[in-house]
Write an enzyme that holds these catalytic residues in place. Structure first.
Site, PDB file in Angstrom:
ATOM      1  N   HIS A   7     102.617 -43.773 -30.172  1.00 34.60           N
ATOM      2  CA  HIS A   7     103.823 -43.833 -29.344  1.00 34.60           C
ATOM      3  C   HIS A   7     103.756 -44.961 -28.334  1.00 34.60           C
ATOM      4  O   HIS A   7     102.703 -45.547 -28.093  1.00 34.60           O
ATOM      5  CB  HIS A   7     104.092 -42.498 -28.627  1.00 34.60           C
ATOM      6  CG  HIS A   7     103.056 -42.051 -27.647  1.00 34.60           C
ATOM      7  ND1 HIS A   7     102.002 -41.232 -27.972  1.00 34.60           N
ATOM      8  CD2 HIS A   7     102.911 -42.289 -26.322  1.00 34.60           C
ATOM      9  CE1 HIS A   7     101.274 -40.986 -26.900  1.00 34.60           C
ATOM     10  NE2 HIS A   7     101.803 -41.631 -25.876  1.00 34.60           N
ATOM     11  N   GLN A  60     107.833 -42.095 -26.189  1.00 33.01           N
ATOM     12  CA  GLN A  60     107.550 -40.999 -25.258  1.00 33.01           C
ATOM     13  C   GLN A  60     108.217 -41.355 -23.928  1.00 33.01           C
ATOM     14  O   GLN A  60     107.754 -42.246 -23.218  1.00 33.01           O
ATOM     15  CB  GLN A  60     106.031 -40.843 -25.064  1.00 33.01           C
ATOM     16  CG  GLN A  60     105.640 -39.726 -24.116  1.00 33.01           C
ATOM     17  CD  GLN A  60     104.131 -39.691 -23.870  1.00 33.01           C
ATOM     18  OE1 GLN A  60     103.501 -40.720 -23.683  1.00 33.01           O
ATOM     19  NE2 GLN A  60     103.560 -38.485 -23.875  1.00 33.01           N
ATOM     20  N   GLU A 134      96.341 -45.618 -24.619  1.00 34.65           N
ATOM     21  CA  GLU A 134      96.000 -44.207 -24.869  1.00 34.65           C
ATOM     22  C   GLU A 134      95.504 -44.080 -26.304  1.00 34.65           C
ATOM     23  O   GLU A 134      95.976 -44.802 -27.192  1.00 34.65           O
ATOM     24  CB  GLU A 134      97.284 -43.379 -24.661  1.00 34.65           C
ATOM     25  CG  GLU A 134      97.142 -41.886 -24.883  1.00 34.65           C
ATOM     26  CD  GLU A 134      98.483 -41.144 -24.682  1.00 34.65           C
ATOM     27  OE1 GLU A 134      99.447 -41.745 -24.140  1.00 34.65           O
ATOM     28  OE2 GLU A 134      98.561 -39.982 -25.098  1.00 34.65           O
TER      29      GLU A 134
HETATM   30  N1  CMX Z   1      99.903 -50.524 -17.036  1.00 29.16           N
HETATM   31  C1  CMX Z   1      99.258 -51.662 -16.648  1.00 29.16           C
HETATM   32  N2  CMX Z   1      98.581 -51.772 -15.480  1.00 29.16           N
HETATM   33  C2  CMX Z   1      98.559 -50.690 -14.687  1.00 29.16           C
HETATM   34  C3  CMX Z   1      99.188 -49.477 -15.026  1.00 29.16           C
HETATM   35  C4  CMX Z   1      99.888 -49.419 -16.253  1.00 29.16           C
HETATM   36  N3  CMX Z   1     100.521 -48.308 -16.647  1.00 29.16           N
HETATM   37  N4  CMX Z   1      98.970 -48.575 -14.048  1.00 29.16           N
HETATM   38  C5  CMX Z   1      98.257 -49.211 -13.106  1.00 29.16           C
HETATM   39  N5  CMX Z   1      98.010 -50.480 -13.491  1.00 29.16           N
HETATM   40  C6  CMX Z   1      97.287 -51.510 -12.723  1.00 29.16           C
HETATM   41  C7  CMX Z   1      97.952 -51.701 -11.376  1.00 29.16           C
HETATM   42  O1  CMX Z   1      98.985 -52.652 -11.458  1.00 29.16           O
HETATM   43  C8  CMX Z   1      96.810 -52.148 -10.506  1.00 29.16           C
HETATM   44  O2  CMX Z   1      96.590 -53.526 -10.668  1.00 29.16           O
HETATM   45  P1  CMX Z   1      96.418 -54.503  -9.398  1.00 29.16           P
HETATM   46  O3  CMX Z   1      95.193 -54.003  -8.720  1.00 29.16           O
HETATM   47  O4  CMX Z   1      96.256 -55.852 -10.024  1.00 29.16           O
HETATM   48  O5  CMX Z   1      97.663 -54.327  -8.578  1.00 29.16           O
HETATM   49  C9  CMX Z   1      95.617 -51.394 -11.081  1.00 29.16           C
HETATM   50  O6  CMX Z   1      95.979 -51.043 -12.429  1.00 29.16           O
HETATM   51  C10 CMX Z   1      95.330 -50.123 -10.293  1.00 29.16           C
HETATM   52  O7  CMX Z   1      96.558 -49.414 -10.213  1.00 29.16           O
HETATM   53  P2  CMX Z   1      96.945 -48.339  -9.132  1.00 29.16           P
HETATM   54  O8  CMX Z   1      98.425 -48.427  -8.928  1.00 29.16           O
HETATM   55  O9  CMX Z   1      96.051 -48.435  -7.924  1.00 29.16           O
HETATM   56  O10 CMX Z   1      96.704 -46.999  -9.905  1.00 29.16           O
HETATM   57  P3  CMX Z   1      95.376 -46.139 -10.095  1.00 29.16           P
HETATM   58  O11 CMX Z   1      94.162 -47.001 -10.152  1.00 29.16           O
HETATM   59  O12 CMX Z   1      95.420 -45.013  -9.132  1.00 29.16           O
HETATM   60  O13 CMX Z   1      95.704 -45.555 -11.567  1.00 29.16           O
HETATM   61  C11 CMX Z   1      95.250 -45.522 -13.862  1.00 29.16           C
HETATM   62  C12 CMX Z   1      95.727 -46.368 -12.698  1.00 29.16           C
HETATM   63  C13 CMX Z   1      95.372 -46.338 -15.123  1.00 29.16           C
HETATM   64  C14 CMX Z   1      93.779 -45.124 -13.623  1.00 29.16           C
HETATM   65  C15 CMX Z   1      96.143 -44.235 -13.928  1.00 29.16           C
HETATM   66  O14 CMX Z   1      97.490 -44.618 -14.118  1.00 29.16           O
HETATM   67  C16 CMX Z   1      95.749 -43.259 -15.013  1.00 29.16           C
HETATM   68  O15 CMX Z   1      94.811 -42.482 -14.864  1.00 29.16           O
HETATM   69  N6  CMX Z   1      96.470 -43.275 -16.167  1.00 29.16           N
HETATM   70  C17 CMX Z   1      96.201 -42.358 -17.264  1.00 29.16           C
HETATM   71  C18 CMX Z   1      97.035 -41.107 -17.215  1.00 29.16           C
HETATM   72  C19 CMX Z   1      98.510 -41.379 -17.365  1.00 29.16           C
HETATM   73  O16 CMX Z   1      98.986 -42.498 -17.271  1.00 29.16           O
HETATM   74  N7  CMX Z   1      99.276 -40.257 -17.575  1.00 29.16           N
HETATM   75  C20 CMX Z   1     100.729 -40.306 -17.774  1.00 29.16           C
HETATM   76  C21 CMX Z   1     101.110 -40.369 -19.244  1.00 29.16           C
HETATM   77  C22 CMX Z   1     100.772 -39.077 -19.981  1.00 29.16           C
HETATM   78  C23 CMX Z   1     100.907 -39.169 -21.495  1.00 29.16           C
HETATM   79  O17 CMX Z   1     100.987 -40.243 -22.068  1.00 29.16           O
HETATM   80  O18 CMX Z   1     100.920 -38.083 -22.129  1.00 29.16           O
HETATM   81 CO    CO Z   2     101.399 -41.157 -23.899  1.00 25.74          CO
END
Ligand code: CMX
Ligand code: CO
Length: 146
Positions: A7, A60, A134
């Protein structure tokens, strides 16, 4: 082995309005919807096509359920748009371990519950050229009761 695009995750402010856009514009219907409290999302899966590995590819659509969720945080910073991509595999544990061995941060020790009873984990976007990635293993298809 990663065998399909499972997805594309799209973050939105209003799930119902976004679902209606995809229905009215492209004719895509909701295949499944659920709330995943652990992930902090209300989501709709729109099935696009079946895939040759026995799975399928979806969009999604994701609306945050709480202010401190990852999707709420991302929306506040970026606005609506593509949030992540997901690759499908028959064995998320093996692929996550393999990818971790290549130096990419895997976000969960153990895969967690995703859409439709799947098992999911994530790779850090900073280790994937800016793409939150993912990995998904779908729930086994239940055999019909006799
Ligand atoms: N795509 C690309 N880059 C991303 C991002 C994304 N979705 N989310 C965060 N970033 C980048 C930010 O831009 C930031 O970069 P800079 O430092 O250069 O500004 C960096 O990663 C850190 O971002 P943050 O805003 O401080 O966010 P966190 O570190 O707190 O969290 C992450 C980032 C990836 C660890 C968190 O989003 C996560 O755990 N994701 C996995 C879970 C998820 O997304 N669940 C929802 C979907 C559920 C599903 O698919 O079923
Ligand atoms: Co997903």
């Amino acid at each position: 082995m990663l065998t399909r695009i499972d997805h594309i995750g799209i973050a939105c402010f209003d799930l119902d309005k976004t679902v209606e856009f995809y229905r009215a514009t492209y004719g895509f219907e909701v295949f499944h919807s659920e709330v995943n409290e652990e992930q902090g999302v209300r989501e709709a899966m729109l099935k696009i096509n079946d895939t040759s590995d026995g799975g399928a590819s979806y969009l999604q659509l994701l609306e945050p359920t709480r202010e401190d969720s990852t999707v709420a945080k991302w929306l506040a910073k970026n606005g609506e748009g593509v949030h992540h991509i997901a690759f499908g595999t028959a064995d998320v544990d093996a692929d996550a371990a393999d990818i971790k061995g290549k130096g990419v941060r895997v976000l969960y020790e153990e895969p967690r519950r995703g859409s439709m009873g799947s098992r999911i984990t994530f790779l850090h976007p900073k280790d994937c050229h800016g793409v939150l990635t993912e990995l998904v293993t779908s729930a086994p298809v239940e055999s019909p009761e006799h």
